[in-house]
Enzyme design. Structure first.
Site, PDB file in Angstrom:
ATOM      1  N   CYS A  10       0.857  -1.180   0.000  1.00  0.00           N
ATOM      2  CA  CYS A  10       0.000   0.000   0.000  1.00  0.00           C
ATOM      3  C   CYS A  10       0.897   1.235   0.000  1.00  0.00           C
ATOM      4  CB  CYS A  10      -0.910   0.003   1.228  1.00  0.00           C
ATOM      5  SG  CYS A  10       0.000   0.096   2.796  1.00  0.00           S
ATOM      6  N   HIS A  39       5.460  -4.936   8.862  1.00  0.00           N
ATOM      7  CA  HIS A  39       5.398  -6.313   9.345  1.00  0.00           C
ATOM      8  C   HIS A  39       5.562  -7.310   8.197  1.00  0.00           C
ATOM      9  CE1 HIS A  39       3.172  -5.084  13.282  1.00  0.00           C
ATOM     10  NE2 HIS A  39       4.482  -5.012  13.389  1.00  0.00           N
ATOM     11  N   CYS A  94       2.603   5.893   8.803  1.00  0.00           N
ATOM     12  CA  CYS A  94       1.660   6.019   7.692  1.00  0.00           C
ATOM     13  C   CYS A  94       0.738   7.211   7.953  1.00  0.00           C
ATOM     14  CB  CYS A  94       0.840   4.745   7.557  1.00  0.00           C
ATOM     15  SG  CYS A  94      -0.495   4.878   6.330  1.00  0.00           S
ATOM     16  N   GLU A 124       0.580  -0.320  16.463  1.00  0.00           N
ATOM     17  CA  GLU A 124      -0.278   0.800  16.085  1.00  0.00           C
ATOM     18  C   GLU A 124      -1.214   1.180  17.228  1.00  0.00           C
ATOM     19  OE1 GLU A 124      -3.981   1.864  13.163  1.00  0.00           O
ATOM     20  OE2 GLU A 124      -2.525   0.416  12.395  1.00  0.00           O
ATOM     21  N   CYS A 192      -8.028   1.547   6.809  1.00  0.00           N
ATOM     22  CA  CYS A 192      -7.452   2.212   5.640  1.00  0.00           C
ATOM     23  C   CYS A 192      -7.993   1.611   4.348  1.00  0.00           C
ATOM     24  CB  CYS A 192      -5.927   2.142   5.693  1.00  0.00           C
ATOM     25  SG  CYS A 192      -5.190   0.656   5.014  1.00  0.00           S
ATOM     26  N   SER A 220       1.653  -9.732  10.735  1.00  0.00           N
ATOM     27  CA  SER A 220       0.949  -8.732   9.927  1.00  0.00           C
ATOM     28  C   SER A 220      -0.551  -8.875  10.145  1.00  0.00           C
ATOM     29  CB  SER A 220       1.279  -8.915   8.442  1.00  0.00           C
ATOM     30  OG  SER A 220       0.389  -8.162   7.641  1.00  0.00           O
ATOM     31  N   SER A 221      -1.134  -7.902  10.814  1.00  0.00           N
ATOM     32  CA  SER A 221      -2.566  -7.963  11.123  1.00  0.00           C
ATOM     33  C   SER A 221      -3.400  -8.031   9.859  1.00  0.00           C
ATOM     34  CB  SER A 221      -2.970  -6.737  11.953  1.00  0.00           C
ATOM     35  OG  SER A 221      -4.357  -6.735  12.209  1.00  0.00           O
ATOM     36  N   ASN A 222      -3.114  -7.181   8.875  1.00  0.00           N
ATOM     37  CA  ASN A 222      -3.965  -7.161   7.679  1.00  0.00           C
ATOM     38  C   ASN A 222      -3.825  -8.440   6.868  1.00  0.00           C
ATOM     39  OD1 ASN A 222      -2.433  -6.497   4.883  1.00  0.00           O
ATOM     40  ND2 ASN A 222      -1.297  -5.551   6.567  1.00  0.00           N
ATOM     41  N   SER A 265       1.948  -5.277   3.235  1.00  0.00           N
ATOM     42  CA  SER A 265       3.376  -5.055   3.467  1.00  0.00           C
ATOM     43  C   SER A 265       4.251  -6.043   2.697  1.00  0.00           C
ATOM     44  CB  SER A 265       3.683  -5.139   4.970  1.00  0.00           C
ATOM     45  OG  SER A 265       3.153  -6.322   5.532  1.00  0.00           O
TER      46      SER A 265
END
Length: 311
Positions: A10, A39, A94, A124, A192, A220-222, A265
């Site tokens: 992103c 991450h 970010c 975060e 986001c 990595s959460s996302n 990421s």
């Protein structure tokens, strides 16, 4: 194979990674980075090989040295710690995370109770909560909803970590609104655009796939949310891998269609490696499933830009 688009980097991740790369080119190694810049295991190892030194806290950085703050953001206390050690800082937070920080400060100034939906221990969340610790309560689980105590039910707002599952976040919001009917929404979406877009793309392809492979790291959460979204959207199974060689060939038994995507990421070369690995095992046709075209970019941090201009 069905290949999700958008996927991978992103704008915020791209900005953060380039920040470290440009800092190394401009100032020379070593450049210290507080926490992982993003991450992703591969990205961190690549930058480490180029001279980045990753530390957990600013007090591990030699006095007067340079430190880059990661894309996930930091609390005011970290900025203060860096100033006390006379560190030169580059803030690669970010801009979309920074927006949530501003919201937390704004509503704390107006004396609201702030219910921050996010995962306990995530960098975060720690950074955002640190902007207004006396006003912020973390809501991670349904049990947390029951534990919330507010001073004035008419002055409560929810904010969220930017990388959550959109659907699961709204489940938590609805639970909170059942307790606090006057709960206010953020002024704009906190999750986001990239997180939302990647989840939407997975939802579009998952019903056609017996298996969805998500390239991304376990912290990595996302990326982890993409695995969950794929199964919820109809895939029989979904797994998270950093590299193609981590795929268990048993996962392919009986699978005619594989979906592939990657977290925000993840550099796209890792996805291409996975496609090549799958092609060697008979999955030669690749159809891209496009649900959005992303054109957002962010300027590099001003602390770095001022030194790039002469170059």
């Amino acid at each position: 194979m069905l290949l999700a688009k958008p996927r991978g980097y992103c704008a915020g991740v791209d900005r953060a990674v380039i920040t470290v790369e440009k800092a190394l080119e401009t100032y020379g190694a070593p450049v210290y980075v507080r926490k992982e810049i993003v991450h992703n295991k591969h990205v961190v190892e690549t930058l480490r090989e180029r001279g980045a030194i990753f530390v957990d806290e600013a007090d591990e950085v030699p006095e007067g040295a340079m430190v880059v703050f990661s894309a996930h953001g930091v609390s005011p206390a970290v900025h203060e710690q860096a100033a006390e050690r006379n560190l030169r800082t580059i803030d690669a937070t970010c801009p979309l995370v920074t927006k949530v920080h501003y919201e937390a400060k704004r509503f704390a100034k107006d004396d609201y109770d702030i219910l921050l939906i996010g995962h306990e221990g995530h960098e975060e969340v720690e950074g955002t909560a640190g902007e207004a610790p006396e006003h912020v309560q973390l809501v991670d689980t349904a049990e947390d909803v029951d534990r919330v105590v507010v001073r004035d039910p008419s002055k409560v707002i929810w904010l969220s970590q930017t990388t959550l599952s959109v659907d699961e976040t709204m489940v938590r919001v609805n639970q909170l609104k059942n307790r606090f009917p006057d709960l206010q929404d953020p002024p704009s979406d906190d999750i986001c655009y990239a997180t939302s877009n990647r989840q939407f793309a997975v939802k579009a392809l998952a019903p056609e796939c017996e298996l969805v492979l998500v390239v991304g790291s376990v912290n990595s959460s996302n990326s982890k949310r993409l695995v969950e979204v794929a199964v919820q959207a109809g895939a029989n199974a979904s797994y998270l891998v950093d590299y193609a060689h981590e795929v268990d060939e048993a996962w392919l038994d009986g699978v005619t269609t594989v979906g592939v995507t990657s977290g925000a990421s993840v550099p796209d070369n890792l996805v291409m490696d996975l496609l090549a690995w799958l092609a060697e095992r008979g999955y030669g046709q690749v159809d891209e499933v496009t649900t959005a075209n992303e054109k957002i970019t962010f300027a590099l941090p001003p602390e770095l830009r001022k030194d790039l201009k002469p170059a």
